[in-house]
Design an enzyme around this catalytic site. Structure first.
Site, mmCIF file in Angstrom:
data_model
loop_
_atom_site.group_PDB
_atom_site.id
_atom_site.type_symbol
_atom_site.label_atom_id
_atom_site.label_comp_id
_atom_site.label_asym_id
_atom_site.label_seq_id
_atom_site.Cartn_x
_atom_site.Cartn_y
_atom_site.Cartn_z
ATOM 1 N N TYR A 146 -17.445 -9.709 21.504
ATOM 2 C CA TYR A 146 -18.418 -10.804 21.583
ATOM 3 C C TYR A 146 -17.744 -12.180 21.622
ATOM 4 O O TYR A 146 -18.384 -13.173 21.926
ATOM 5 C CB TYR A 146 -19.404 -10.757 20.398
ATOM 6 C CG TYR A 146 -20.259 -9.508 20.342
ATOM 7 C CD1 TYR A 146 -20.273 -8.593 21.393
ATOM 8 C CD2 TYR A 146 -21.060 -9.237 19.245
ATOM 9 C CE1 TYR A 146 -21.047 -7.448 21.346
ATOM 10 C CE2 TYR A 146 -21.846 -8.101 19.186
ATOM 11 C CZ TYR A 146 -21.832 -7.201 20.236
ATOM 12 O OH TYR A 146 -22.603 -6.070 20.182
ATOM 13 N N ASP A 227 -18.561 7.394 18.519
ATOM 14 C CA ASP A 227 -19.617 8.254 19.073
ATOM 15 C C ASP A 227 -20.005 9.334 18.067
ATOM 16 O O ASP A 227 -21.191 9.652 17.877
ATOM 17 C CB ASP A 227 -19.197 8.862 20.426
ATOM 18 C CG ASP A 227 -17.744 9.287 20.473
ATOM 19 O OD1 ASP A 227 -16.978 8.925 19.556
ATOM 20 O OD2 ASP A 227 -17.357 10.001 21.413
ATOM 21 N N ASP A 251 -22.493 -3.731 15.103
ATOM 22 C CA ASP A 251 -23.791 -4.241 15.549
ATOM 23 C C ASP A 251 -24.727 -3.059 15.819
ATOM 24 O O ASP A 251 -25.868 -2.993 15.339
ATOM 25 C CB ASP A 251 -23.556 -5.064 16.829
ATOM 26 C CG ASP A 251 -24.792 -5.819 17.279
ATOM 27 O OD1 ASP A 251 -25.778 -5.850 16.529
ATOM 28 O OD2 ASP A 251 -24.767 -6.369 18.397
#
Ligand code: NAD
Length: 361
Positions: A146, A227, A251
């Site tokens: 980000y 994952d 997030d």
């Protein structure tokens, strides 16, 4: 102890829920002989209305001079509020990004707890939810994808976009230290989440976390690929204590963990810097649809105040008193509208605050 706290009531339900959190803090102060000194500052829409900007330098300085900041929520209805006709850097949310940056808040903590009494709200199968869970996601907040360099180009009519995911070892070390310190106050287990089978940034993450772990022989460290973690959160959430991870993974995983609790009005959060200073706020927004109606659930904010006592002031007994009072109020069958279920008594925001205060005392 003298506790100097800056409060940001903010917008929407913010002032209502912060008022209830202050009541809980005052009850703790009275019981354990502390003194709370509160100073309010404006942020978000409330600041735009008065100063034309979502956060002033003076407000930042007031926050910086305190030991910790307790926030309600900021923002309005994004389709109807005039605040959203302003340039993006003048909108309410810009105030939150600015204060996080100004105060160097790089570690975000979001607990996800499934209370026995609210297990019915959990969307998971009963055989999973009946085990309950109590985890804390520690997300790096100021680095990674980000904040890396990004650009969009076009060559021979083909558009191309690039984002970069960068971490240096110091950024990883400081959040890992926070994660292990906090695990020591909990069940002493850290699950570090990465994608080390593919990403160089994850391989560095894993190496630095292992170096830090050497100073915490009493804390169990395990690594998990992101994952797999996304699957484990719905398959067996009870296995987690502290999940330590980088910005984007955190997030996504923290939203997933919130959803499996099923109760947005119950979720606290904190953002910390490398001292004991932190900004504590509920995970939910300003709920403009129910603002000013005494309908908001104040528990997420009250639990954020409890996190403040635990992590900024090391007042674990006092924090336990708040957490215990919240559990007791649920056990006694009181609910705000958002967590209401059959056979319980529905109460408003103020009454919920009063019931918790009674149980703290
Ligand atoms: P929201 O979290 O405010 O509301 C989503 C839904 O949950 C609404 O139906 C609301 O009534 C309900 N809800 C939320 N908190 C509740 C509580 N404590 N008790 C009972 N019900 C509750 O999310 P949104 O509607 O997407 O956003 C509203 C505003 O909040 C927007 O301006 C958004 O930008 C802002 N926001 C602020 C923060 C923050 O201050 N950190 C975080 C998220 C959203």
């Amino acid at each position: 102890m003298e506790l100097k706290i800056t409060c940001i009531p903010g917008d929407g339900i913010g002032p209502e829920i912060v008022a209830e959190a202050k009541k809980a803090l005052d009850a703790v102060a009275e019981k354990y002989g502390h003194h709370m000194q509160y100073t309010d500052i404006l942020m978000g829409g409330a600041s735009i209305d008065v100063h034309g900007v979502p956060l002033t330098d003076e407000a930042v300085e007031t926050a910086r001079s305190a030991d910790a900041v307790l926030m309600g929520s900021i923002g309005g209805d994004t389709t109807t509020s005039p605040w959203y006709k302003l340039a993006p850097n003048l909108r309410p949310e810009a105030g939150l990004l600015a204060i996080r940056k100004a105060l160097n808040l790089f570690a975000n903590l979001r607990p996800a707890v499934l209370y026995e009494e609210l297990a019915g709200a959990c969307p998971l199968k009963t055989e999973i939810s009946e085990k309950g869970f109590d985890m804390l996601i520690m997300r790096e907040l100021t680095g990674g994808l980000y904040f890396g360099e990004r650009k969009t180009t076009e060559e021979n009519g083909i558009r191309k976009a690039v984002d970069t995911l960068t971490y240096d070892e110091n950024e990883i070390r400081r959040i890992a230290i926070k994660g292990f310190d906090i695990a020591r106050k909990r069940k002493k287990k850290v699950t570090s989440v990465d994608k080390a089978n593919v990403l160089d940034s994850s391989r560095l993450w894993r190496a630095v976390v292992e170096e830090v772990a050497k100073d915490y022989p009493d804390v169990i460290l395990e690594h998990m690929l992101v994952d797999n973690c996304a699957m484990q959160l719905v398959k067996d959430p009870a296995q987690f204590d502290v999940i330590l991870t980088e910005n984007m993974f955190g997030d996504i995983l923290s939203d997933e963990a919130s959803m499996v609790t099923g109760s947005i009005g119950m979720l606290a959060s904190a953002s910390l810097n490398d001292t004991k200073f932190g900004l504590y706020e509920p995970s939910h927004g300003s709920a403009p649809d129910i603002a000013g109606k005494d309908l908001a659930n104040p528990i997420a904010t009250i639990l954020s105040a409890s996190m403040m006592l635990r992590y900024s002031f090391d007042l674990d007994k006092e924090a336990d008193a708040i957490d215990g009072a919240v559990k007791q109020v649920l056990k006694d069958g009181y609910r705000t509208g958002d967590i209401m279920s059959d056979g319980c008594e529905k109460v408003g925001c103020k009454k919920m605050g009063d019931l918790i205060v009674e149980r703290i005392k």
